[in-house]
Write an enzyme that holds these catalytic residues in place. Structure first.
Site, PDB file in Angstrom:
ATOM      1  N   ASP A 207       0.891  -1.064   0.114  1.00 49.31           N
ATOM      2  CA  ASP A 207      -0.058   0.010  -0.134  1.00 49.31           C
ATOM      3  C   ASP A 207       0.984   1.077   0.011  1.00 49.31           C
ATOM      4  O   ASP A 207       2.103   1.100  -0.150  1.00 49.31           O
ATOM      5  CB  ASP A 207      -0.994   0.036   1.185  1.00 49.31           C
ATOM      6  CG  ASP A 207      -2.318   0.669   0.950  1.00 49.31           C
ATOM      7  OD1 ASP A 207      -2.168   1.866   0.357  1.00 49.31           O
ATOM      8  OD2 ASP A 207      -3.360   0.135   0.887  1.00 49.31           O
TER       9      ASP A 207
ATOM     10  N   GLY B 110       4.343   1.431  -1.799  1.00 52.22           N
ATOM     11  CA  GLY B 110       4.300   1.813  -3.325  1.00 52.22           C
ATOM     12  C   GLY B 110       3.224   2.417  -3.797  1.00 52.22           C
ATOM     13  O   GLY B 110       2.051   2.533  -3.092  1.00 52.22           O
TER      14      GLY B 110
ATOM     15  N   PHE C 264       0.332   0.891  -6.607  1.00 53.30           N
ATOM     16  CA  PHE C 264       0.129  -0.002  -7.590  1.00 53.30           C
ATOM     17  C   PHE C 264      -0.340   0.453  -8.845  1.00 53.30           C
ATOM     18  O   PHE C 264      -0.479  -0.382  -9.850  1.00 53.30           O
ATOM     19  CB  PHE C 264      -1.219  -1.104  -7.029  1.00 53.30           C
ATOM     20  CG  PHE C 264      -2.363  -0.267  -6.510  1.00 53.30           C
ATOM     21  CD1 PHE C 264      -2.953   0.606  -7.269  1.00 53.30           C
ATOM     22  CD2 PHE C 264      -3.022  -0.820  -5.374  1.00 53.30           C
ATOM     23  CE1 PHE C 264      -3.973   1.174  -6.953  1.00 53.30           C
ATOM     24  CE2 PHE C 264      -4.327  -0.398  -4.974  1.00 53.30           C
ATOM     25  CZ  PHE C 264      -4.873   0.885  -5.770  1.00 53.30           C
TER      26      PHE C 264
ATOM     27  N   HIS D 197     -13.024  -1.413  -7.284  1.00 49.28           N
ATOM     28  CA  HIS D 197     -14.261  -0.604  -7.825  1.00 49.28           C
ATOM     29  C   HIS D 197     -13.786   0.786  -7.560  1.00 49.28           C
ATOM     30  O   HIS D 197     -14.761   1.637  -7.967  1.00 49.28           O
ATOM     31  CB  HIS D 197     -15.499  -1.053  -6.904  1.00 49.28           C
ATOM     32  CG  HIS D 197     -15.229  -1.013  -5.458  1.00 49.28           C
ATOM     33  ND1 HIS D 197     -15.918  -1.972  -4.525  1.00 49.28           N
ATOM     34  CD2 HIS D 197     -14.832  -0.110  -4.891  1.00 49.28           C
ATOM     35  CE1 HIS D 197     -15.618  -1.406  -3.403  1.00 49.28           C
ATOM     36  NE2 HIS D 197     -15.009  -0.266  -3.517  1.00 49.28           N
TER      37      HIS D 197
END
Length: 346
Positions: free
Chosen positions: A210, A236, A238, A256
């Site tokens: 995360d 990091g 994503f 989502h």
């Protein structure tokens, strides 16, 4: 009764105008729950039956006003009026305690954030334009706003941890991961899912990935659960890359939040990190087609209002996977509003 449980047909002999009147005012249930959660009413009552004057003194509330609020909530099963003006917790009210596993108090406080509430007041903007009302009101997107308000970001992560406990228990019962040796939870937040998995599967190791500002909280949670010797927390983004070396990659209650282009970008990063073997597990809502009630259909309105993502059907997941180098393997419902969607490399 929650919104997603409403039937399109009037209940019993209730005329449609009366039913609509009830639906229009149903948001008051949510507002009252938020208010009592913020006051700490469930903590003040605890395991006792307490007079409203006592509860008010413990929470700094006005006794008469608090009574009216608790009376209303008791009528829908949140609190119970055991004796005149004396209240106890019901199972629903107990979820608002701060000291119980899976506490929903932080989630209620998060739902009640003024900048979030204001956005739903401007929902018409999203319906007219297809763009987030949040951006329209605040002049920036959701994530930028949170990066500038770390105290709100902290509450958001605590709220998502609350949701994680509910989702995790259902997911763990629905899908066997005993063959997984190294799991990477992409966007893993405070690490609650990884913690639950490592407790269940003693041979598993895991990575929580995360944003760097979230990593210290995740490390603390995993240490508290006694699994930090088998877990690694990696900071990091994503949208840029994810850690390599996992045989299973998980996206829980995350994809989502993002539109299709960004979702494909995230999935392609996972595909590159995974190599030609392994599996991708997405834990998210998968609403059915047609009029069938499902919580995900209302969660999708949250996405419309606050973010650029959307809650996807199974067919939409199949399309995302094909664009990202994956093949859909199965979709398995759970006892929560979420499903386990499994994909493997093409």
């Amino acid at each position: 009764m929650t919104l997603y449980e409403f039937s399109p047909e009037p209940a019993g002999d209730v005329p449609p105008p009366v039913r609509m009147y009830e639906m229009l005012y149903s948001s008051l249930v949510s507002q009252l729950i938020i208010a009592v959660a913020d006051l700490g009413v469930a903590d003040a009552i605890g395991d006792e039956v307490r007079h409203v004057d006592d509860i008010a003194e413990r929470t700094g509330a006005h006794p008469g006003a608090l009574y009216r609020g608790l009376r209303a909530l008791a009528s829908v099963g949140v609190f119970t009026e055991v004796e005149p003006h004396s209240f106890a917790l019901t199972p629903l009210a107990a979820t608002l305690r701060s000291d119980v596993p899976g506490s929903m108090r932080d989630l209620a406080r998060y739902v009640g954030l003024p900048m979030r509430q204001n956005s739903f007041g401007a929902l018409g903007h999203s319906l007219r334009t297809g763009k987030p009302a949040f951006n329209h009101l605040h002049g920036m997107d959701w994530w930028t706003y949170f990066s500038q308000h770390p105290e709100l970001a902290s509450l958001f992560n605590s709220a998502m941890s609350s949701m994680s406990v509910m989702v995790n228990s259902s997911t763990l019962d629905a899908y066997d991961l005993s063959d997984v040796r190294r799991l990477v939870d992409v966007g893993g937040g405070h690490g609650r899912l990884v913690g639950s998995l490592l407790q269940r599967y003693p041979e598993m190791t895991a990575v929580v990935h995360d944003l760097p500002r979230v990593v210290p909280d995740a490390e603390a949670v995993l240490a508290g659960l006694g699994v930090s010797d088998r877990a690694e927390c990696v900071g990091g983004n994503f949208l840029e890359s994810v850690p390599e070396g996992g045989d299973t990659y998980v996206l829980s209650w995350t994809i989502h939040d993002w539109d299709d282009d960004d979702a494909v970008r995230i999935l392609r990063n996972i595909r590159r990190a995974m190599g030609d073997s392994g599996q991708l597990i997405i834990i998210d809502e998968v609403p059915p087609e047609g009029d069938t009630p499902h919580f995900g259909k209302f969660e999708d309105i949250v996405m419309l209002t606050l973010l650029t993502g959307h809650v996807r059907t199974e067919a939409e997941y199949v399309d995302l996977f094909e664009r990202s180098g994956f093949r859909h393997k199965e979709t398995r419902p759970t006892r929560a509003p979420t499903s386990v969607i499994v994909a493997v490399p093409m």
